[in-house]
Scaffold this active site. Sequence first.
Site, PDB file in Angstrom:
ATOM      1  N   CYS A   1      56.142  36.401 102.528  1.00  0.00           N
ATOM      2  CA  CYS A   1      56.401  34.966 102.394  1.00  0.00           C
ATOM      3  C   CYS A   1      56.177  34.550 100.940  1.00  0.00           C
ATOM      4  O   CYS A   1      55.652  35.302 100.118  1.00  0.00           O
ATOM      5  CB  CYS A   1      55.512  34.165 103.347  1.00  0.00           C
ATOM      6  SG  CYS A   1      53.828  33.917 102.746  1.00  0.00           S
TER       7      CYS A   1
ATOM      8  N   GLU B   1      45.033  34.745 111.942  1.00  0.00           N
ATOM      9  CA  GLU B   1      45.428  33.368 112.220  1.00  0.00           C
ATOM     10  C   GLU B   1      44.215  32.498 112.518  1.00  0.00           C
ATOM     11  O   GLU B   1      43.088  32.985 112.620  1.00  0.00           O
ATOM     12  CB  GLU B   1      46.439  33.352 113.382  1.00  0.00           C
ATOM     13  CG  GLU B   1      47.709  34.088 112.994  1.00  0.00           C
ATOM     14  CD  GLU B   1      48.849  33.955 113.984  1.00  0.00           C
ATOM     15  OE1 GLU B   1      48.619  33.513 115.131  1.00  0.00           O
ATOM     16  OE2 GLU B   1      49.986  34.308 113.588  1.00  0.00           O
TER      17      GLU B   1
ATOM     18  N   GLU C   1      49.484  40.584 103.745  1.00  0.00           N
ATOM     19  CA  GLU C   1      49.586  40.977 102.336  1.00  0.00           C
ATOM     20  C   GLU C   1      48.429  40.391 101.531  1.00  0.00           C
ATOM     21  O   GLU C   1      47.792  41.069 100.733  1.00  0.00           O
ATOM     22  CB  GLU C   1      50.912  40.479 101.735  1.00  0.00           C
ATOM     23  CG  GLU C   1      52.151  41.053 102.387  1.00  0.00           C
ATOM     24  CD  GLU C   1      52.670  40.213 103.545  1.00  0.00           C
ATOM     25  OE1 GLU C   1      51.866  39.710 104.353  1.00  0.00           O
ATOM     26  OE2 GLU C   1      53.898  40.064 103.638  1.00  0.00           O
TER      27      GLU C   1
ATOM     28  N   CYS D   1      52.646  34.750  99.554  1.00  0.00           N
ATOM     29  CA  CYS D   1      52.242  36.127  99.218  1.00  0.00           C
ATOM     30  C   CYS D   1      52.921  36.578  97.927  1.00  0.00           C
ATOM     31  O   CYS D   1      52.294  37.245  97.094  1.00  0.00           O
ATOM     32  CB  CYS D   1      52.553  37.071 100.374  1.00  0.00           C
ATOM     33  SG  CYS D   1      51.474  36.768 101.793  1.00  0.00           S
TER      34      CYS D   1
ATOM     35  N   CYS E   1      48.073  35.723 105.601  1.00  0.00           N
ATOM     36  CA  CYS E   1      49.007  36.816 105.870  1.00  0.00           C
ATOM     37  C   CYS E   1      48.367  38.178 105.585  1.00  0.00           C
ATOM     38  O   CYS E   1      47.398  38.279 104.815  1.00  0.00           O
ATOM     39  CB  CYS E   1      50.239  36.698 104.975  1.00  0.00           C
ATOM     40  SG  CYS E   1      51.260  35.273 105.309  1.00  0.00           S
TER      41      CYS E   1
ATOM     42  N   ASN F   1      47.343  40.145 109.323  1.00  0.00           N
ATOM     43  CA  ASN F   1      47.319  38.684 109.362  1.00  0.00           C
ATOM     44  C   ASN F   1      46.167  38.212 110.252  1.00  0.00           C
ATOM     45  O   ASN F   1      45.868  38.814 111.286  1.00  0.00           O
ATOM     46  CB  ASN F   1      48.663  38.091 109.786  1.00  0.00           C
ATOM     47  CG  ASN F   1      49.203  38.612 111.102  1.00  0.00           C
ATOM     48  OD1 ASN F   1      48.914  39.748 111.488  1.00  0.00           O
ATOM     49  ND2 ASN F   1      49.995  37.809 111.776  1.00  0.00           N
TER      50      ASN F   1
HETATM   51  N1  THU Z   1      52.905  36.760 108.229  1.00  0.00           N
HETATM   52  C1  THU Z   1      52.374  37.769 107.467  1.00  0.00           C
HETATM   53  O1  THU Z   1      51.235  38.205 107.701  1.00  0.00           O
HETATM   54  N2  THU Z   1      53.124  38.273 106.467  1.00  0.00           N
HETATM   55  C2  THU Z   1      54.423  37.932 106.213  1.00  0.00           C
HETATM   56  O2  THU Z   1      55.014  38.490 105.299  1.00  0.00           O
HETATM   57  C3  THU Z   1      55.084  36.915 107.033  1.00  0.00           C
HETATM   58  C4  THU Z   1      54.208  36.166 107.955  1.00  0.00           C
HETATM   59  C5  THU Z   1      52.131  36.251 109.362  1.00  0.00           C
HETATM   60  C6  THU Z   1      51.558  34.878 109.208  1.00  0.00           C
HETATM   61  C7  THU Z   1      51.420  34.454 110.659  1.00  0.00           C
HETATM   62  O3  THU Z   1      50.200  34.961 111.177  1.00  0.00           O
HETATM   63  C8  THU Z   1      52.556  35.171 111.373  1.00  0.00           C
HETATM   64  O4  THU Z   1      52.973  36.201 110.492  1.00  0.00           O
HETATM   65  C9  THU Z   1      53.751  34.295 111.710  1.00  0.00           C
HETATM   66  O5  THU Z   1      54.185  33.606 110.585  1.00  0.00           O
END
Ligand code: THU
Length: 139
Positions: free
Chosen positions: A93, A51, A62, A96, A60, A49
């Site tokens: 999520c 941000e 994925e 994704c 994310c 991920n």
């Molecule tokens: N996140 C992911 O990378 N994958 C997921 O399946 C759930 C959420 C990340 C997005 C964000 O950077 C952090 O987790 C909190 O939501």
Amino acid sequence: MHNSGGRDSVKAAWEKACQSLSHSYSPYSRFSVGAGLVAQNGILYSGCNVENATYGATICAERTAFLKAISEGNRSFSDIVIVTDTVKPTPPCALCLQTMAEFCAPDFMIHIGNLNGISVSYRFCELLTHPFGPSYLLD
Ligand code: THU
């Protein structure tokens, strides 16, 4: 699990996911995620991920892995491994899952776990039962 790339490739994807988790850029949530995507030709793609200070521009793990694969010309996948540094396994999520709907068959395998291993595996169609996909537009 007939469409899976197999035990060895899933293990290798878990290792990739754990490596990629260590590159997670998540200063806001402090929630690190890693993904390892298995292509049907055996190539593995990793993602973490990433941000953003806007929050909304966050991507994310994925989708990072999918975008890396697709931008390198690979569009056929068998499995993804998703890892977090938590006890509770984290499912993908909805954004994704929607990305998966574009490229993955119903029996695409989604394995989730943590740095100790994979704890649960689902078929894509179990997590997104009625996906909106390209077939509706191309009908
Ligand atoms: N996140 C992911 O990378 N994958 C997921 O399946 C759930 C959420 C990340 C997005 C964000 O950077 C952090 O987790 C909190 O939501």
